[in-house]
Design a protein around this motif. Sequence first.
Motif, PDB file in Angstrom:
ATOM      1  N   TYR A  24     -46.379  -9.740 -28.656  1.00  0.00           N
ATOM      2  CA  TYR A  24     -46.066  -9.707 -30.084  1.00  0.00           C
ATOM      3  C   TYR A  24     -44.996  -8.666 -30.387  1.00  0.00           C
ATOM      4  N   ILE A  25     -45.121  -7.509 -29.782  1.00  0.00           N
ATOM      5  CA  ILE A  25     -44.115  -6.451 -29.983  1.00  0.00           C
ATOM      6  C   ILE A  25     -42.770  -6.896 -29.417  1.00  0.00           C
ATOM      7  N   LEU A  26     -42.785  -7.479 -28.234  1.00  0.00           N
ATOM      8  CA  LEU A  26     -41.564  -7.972 -27.606  1.00  0.00           C
ATOM      9  C   LEU A  26     -40.870  -9.018 -28.478  1.00  0.00           C
ATOM     10  N   CYS A  27     -41.653  -9.875 -29.094  1.00  0.00           N
ATOM     11  CA  CYS A  27     -41.096 -10.956 -29.911  1.00  0.00           C
ATOM     12  C   CYS A  27     -40.550 -10.477 -31.256  1.00  0.00           C
ATOM     13  N   SER A  34     -35.262 -14.366 -32.701  1.00  0.00           N
ATOM     14  CA  SER A  34     -34.645 -15.547 -33.310  1.00  0.00           C
ATOM     15  C   SER A  34     -34.770 -16.804 -32.443  1.00  0.00           C
ATOM     16  N   ASP A  35     -35.471 -16.716 -31.328  1.00  0.00           N
ATOM     17  CA  ASP A  35     -35.728 -17.893 -30.486  1.00  0.00           C
ATOM     18  C   ASP A  35     -37.104 -18.435 -30.861  1.00  0.00           C
ATOM     19  N   TRP A  36     -37.141 -19.181 -31.960  1.00  0.00           N
ATOM     20  CA  TRP A  36     -38.415 -19.594 -32.548  1.00  0.00           C
ATOM     21  C   TRP A  36     -39.296 -20.366 -31.580  1.00  0.00           C
ATOM     22  N   GLY A  37     -38.699 -21.278 -30.820  1.00  0.00           N
ATOM     23  CA  GLY A  37     -39.487 -22.110 -29.917  1.00  0.00           C
ATOM     24  C   GLY A  37     -40.157 -21.301 -28.810  1.00  0.00           C
ATOM     25  N   MET A  38     -39.376 -20.535 -28.086  1.00  0.00           N
ATOM     26  CA  MET A  38     -39.942 -19.763 -26.980  1.00  0.00           C
ATOM     27  C   MET A  38     -40.870 -18.675 -27.501  1.00  0.00           C
ATOM     28  N   LYS A  39     -40.488 -18.057 -28.608  1.00  0.00           N
ATOM     29  CA  LYS A  39     -41.334 -17.008 -29.181  1.00  0.00           C
ATOM     30  C   LYS A  39     -42.726 -17.579 -29.499  1.00  0.00           C
ATOM     31  N   ASP A  40     -42.759 -18.740 -30.111  1.00  0.00           N
ATOM     32  CA  ASP A  40     -44.031 -19.371 -30.449  1.00  0.00           C
ATOM     33  C   ASP A  40     -44.815 -19.729 -29.194  1.00  0.00           C
TER      34      ASP A  40
END
Length: 128
Positions: A24-27, A34-40
């Motif tokens: 979560y901190i990394l994201c 801003s990489d919504w797909g990979m972050k999710d």
Amino acid sequence: MSKFQRFEDLDIWKIAVSIAVDVYILCDSEPLKSDWGMKDQIRRAACSMSDNIAEGFEYNNNPDFIRFLNYAKGSSGEFRNKLIILYRAFKINEAVYNDLYAKSIEFSGKTKALIDYLKKFEAEKKKK
């Protein structure tokens, strides 16, 4: 092995939560911010490890707990795969990669050991 009263007392749950918090901190920072797909996806995989431990534990029986521990271990593999992709794509640095990879390997090993222990316990119980 002692009997645990709460899933929060399990070392594997603590490791899994540590991984999820780190993710979560990394994201929250670029380039994942801003990489919504990979972050999710990586958040879901990371959270799934502790979620499955908690859910399986609360069923209060070993066969269900073993099943959910296997799901948690599978989520750890999914998490590690995404971590490798992010590292090879230069989206995370080596220190972050090494730390999270090591935690994930520790999680998988300890989870497998608990699964094996519970399976053996259940087999012995059936013999009696």
